[in-house]
Design an enzyme around this catalytic site. Structure first.
Site, PDB file in Angstrom:
ATOM      1  NE  ARG A 197       2.709  37.646  17.794  1.00  0.00           N
ATOM      2  CZ  ARG A 197       3.944  37.435  17.347  1.00  0.00           C
ATOM      3  NH1 ARG A 197       4.564  38.380  16.669  1.00  0.00           N
ATOM      4  NH2 ARG A 197       4.545  36.294  17.569  1.00  0.00           N
ATOM      5  CG  ASP A 252      -2.744  34.264  11.576  1.00  0.00           C
ATOM      6  OD1 ASP A 252      -1.707  34.777  12.052  1.00  0.00           O
ATOM      7  OD2 ASP A 252      -2.930  33.040  11.501  1.00  0.00           O
ATOM      8  CE1 TYR A 270      -7.551  32.334  18.026  1.00  0.00           C
ATOM      9  CE2 TYR A 270      -6.510  30.981  19.703  1.00  0.00           C
ATOM     10  CZ  TYR A 270      -6.471  32.060  18.843  1.00  0.00           C
ATOM     11  OH  TYR A 270      -5.371  32.859  18.808  1.00  0.00           O
ATOM     12  NE  ARG A 326      -6.861  30.298   8.944  1.00  0.00           N
ATOM     13  CZ  ARG A 326      -6.158  31.164   8.220  1.00  0.00           C
ATOM     14  NH1 ARG A 326      -5.371  32.066   8.835  1.00  0.00           N
ATOM     15  NH2 ARG A 326      -6.226  31.146   6.906  1.00  0.00           N
TER      16      ARG A 326
END
Length: 264
Positions: A50, A52, A114, A201
């Site tokens: 999932r 954000d 990522y 992040r």
């Protein structure tokens, strides 16, 4: 029933994230609506990871079951004709019934990757709005890469975990973390067996402290050892983050994860 697997690409700026939420647009909601229209019956999806609100994906992977008599191209063409321009299926194929897009010890994905993209230039770019995070002051990408190597391996990543993270343990195995400069871009590319909520992040926000020369490279190792999120850097903005995709065992015969086309 046939189990299908699909690769999904999306620009996440208009969406509340992957997961369906009440009264807010989601990528999952749009994908399931398109698939259900093609199948002429409800279709539910399970995703690899999932994302954000505001986060993008190059190679999100989902699986779904359907008894509808459709071939791969029918699913692909039909779904894309019903999806908005900022979401697209890149491929669809049948897969063994025991396949799962999810990652865990019981499911099929073996790692996730990522990429975080920073536009490091004195002036902002109109064309990169919502596609990269803009930072005007100079960043030292070499110092960021040096600092980041302390995170490679299996560690407790509590220092980079969001307060609302619901994972049972903060231990993750970070397989690689590379930081480099490509002209006016600074790129952070990270692969792990799994990620905590906001982990990429939060790592990026702390590396930016090093790149801005506000903290020494050794600070990242100190944060990791201290396990205190309150001492770490800010949570970097969502718009620079891309879910490159998951890796799966070769036995499933899936296309390899998409390689980001920018920056090299």
């Amino acid at each position: 029933m046939v189990r299908w697997v699909a690769g999904v690409e999306y620009h996440g700026s208009r969406y509340s994230g992957w997961q369906i939420q009440a009264r807010r647009p989601s990528v999952q909601g749009a994908v399931e609506a398109a698939l259900s229209s093609v199948a002429n019956q409800p279709v539910a999806t399970i995703c690899a990871g999932r994302t954000d609100s505001g986060v993008h994906a190059l190679g999100q992977v989902v699986h779904f079951d359907s008894a509808a008599a459709r071939d791969p191209y029918g699913w692909l063409l039909g779904s894309n004709s019903r999806l908005p321009p900022d979401i697209a299926l890149r491929w669809v194929q049948p897969v063994a019934g025991d396949f799962s897009a999810r990652f865990s010890a019981r499911f099929s994905a073996t790692s996730r990757r990522y990429r975080y993209v920073i536009h490091n230039d004195r002036a902002r770019s109109a064309l990169l709005a919502e596609r990269a995070t803009w930072i005007a002051h100079a960043l030292d990408a070499d110092a960021m890469h040096e600092a980041a190597q302390a995170l490679v391996g299996e560690h407790d990543f509590s220092a980079f975990r969001a307060a609302e993270c619901q994972a049972k343990t903060a231990t993750r195995r970070l397989e690689s973390l590379h930081v480099w400069r490509s002209r006016q871009f600074v790129v952070i590319d990270v692969r792990a067996n799994a990620f905590l909520h906001h982990m990429v992040r939060n790592i990026t926000g702390s590396l930016l402290e090093v790149g801005s020369q506000r903290r020494p490279a050794a600070w990242i190792a100190e944060l990791l050892a201290g396990r205190d999120r309150s001492l770490s850097g800010m949570t970097a903005a969502a718009q620079g983050l891309y879910f490159v995709g998951p890796d799966y065992p070769a036995e499933f015969g899936l296309p390899p994860p998409s390689e980001p086309w920018f920056p090299a």
